[in-house]
Scaffold this active site. Sequence first.
Site, PDB file in Angstrom:
ATOM      1  N   CYS A  44       0.739  -1.237  -0.056  1.00 49.24           N
ATOM      2  CA  CYS A  44      -0.139   0.178  -0.025  1.00 49.24           C
ATOM      3  C   CYS A  44       0.745   1.321   0.026  1.00 49.24           C
ATOM      4  O   CYS A  44       0.618   2.163  -0.574  1.00 49.24           O
ATOM      5  CB  CYS A  44      -0.855   0.123   1.362  1.00 49.24           C
ATOM      6  N   ASP A 135     -22.066  11.566 -13.746  1.00 50.99           N
ATOM      7  CA  ASP A 135     -23.175  11.332 -13.524  1.00 50.99           C
ATOM      8  C   ASP A 135     -23.507  10.160 -12.137  1.00 50.99           C
ATOM      9  O   ASP A 135     -24.660  10.077 -12.015  1.00 50.99           O
ATOM     10  CB  ASP A 135     -24.021  10.511 -14.746  1.00 50.99           C
TER      11      ASP A 135
HETATM   12  C1  BEZ Z   1       0.640  -4.819   2.024  1.00 49.41           C
HETATM   13  O1  BEZ Z   1       0.188  -3.762   1.652  1.00 49.41           O
HETATM   14  O2  BEZ Z   1       1.723  -4.683   1.875  1.00 49.41           O
HETATM   15  C2  BEZ Z   1      -0.188  -5.862   2.041  1.00 49.41           C
HETATM   16  C3  BEZ Z   1      -1.293  -5.822   3.055  1.00 49.41           C
HETATM   17  C4  BEZ Z   1      -2.049  -6.765   3.349  1.00 49.41           C
HETATM   18  C5  BEZ Z   1      -1.876  -8.210   3.032  1.00 49.41           C
HETATM   19  C6  BEZ Z   1      -0.607  -8.285   2.139  1.00 49.41           C
HETATM   20  C7  BEZ Z   1       0.064  -7.245   1.669  1.00 49.41           C
END
Ligand code: BEZ
Length: 219
Positions: A44, A135
């Site tokens: 992330c 929309d």
């Molecule tokens: C990550 O963002 O690295 C991650 C999050 C949850 C499970 C596996 C990876």
Amino acid sequence: MVNLGDVFPNFTAESTIGTLDFHSFLGDKWGILFSHPADYTPVCTTELGKVAKLAPEFTKRNFKMLAISCDNVNDHLGWIKDIQAYNCLSGDFPFPIVADEKRELAIKLGMLDPDEKDSAGMPLTARAVFIIGPDKKLKLSILYPATTGRNFDEVLRVIDSLQLTAEKKVATPADWQAGGNCMVLPTIPSAEAKQLFPDHKVHEVPSGKQYLRTTPCPK
Ligand code: BEZ
């Protein structure tokens, strides 16, 4: 689960810019909403850095951007500093992150990944991308498992196709890039195709059917 063409459900949630009403936040713009399993996670952190770098590209396409992650606003604010440091970014973070600590939005929007659980055994939120038109209808959704990071250059490529095909009677072929040749929609009769796309070409195929019609990308 939201289907293509449905009005995307509105929601109110806490975010890094305060309480946010999703539809008001979008106004009359296009929207991209993308979800994350949790704060302070490595994949992330790379994804949010990439989207932050691409923010001017989304703005150029008349988009509002919104991320969701299953932790609270305080965690989001601390994590943003890590995201910026790791991805060599500075200044204001270019889009808000919604707090979905109780996974209410994840459940409502069908974003749970049953194969990936947190330390308490709760299913994590998957990596969803929703593209919403002016929309407020859902134009595209993709769902990746928590363990696979998304390709946001591909998301921009898809947006170029969505915005073009919302206006012009064309479809975009495999691996199309903005400005590349397009396919005339199969539903357009040949006389109309000649009028709309004077430079289009009909490709001969063994079936003899005249469905492969390419045209320079309409302006
Ligand atoms: C990550 O963002 O690295 C991650 C999050 C949850 C499970 C596996 C990876």
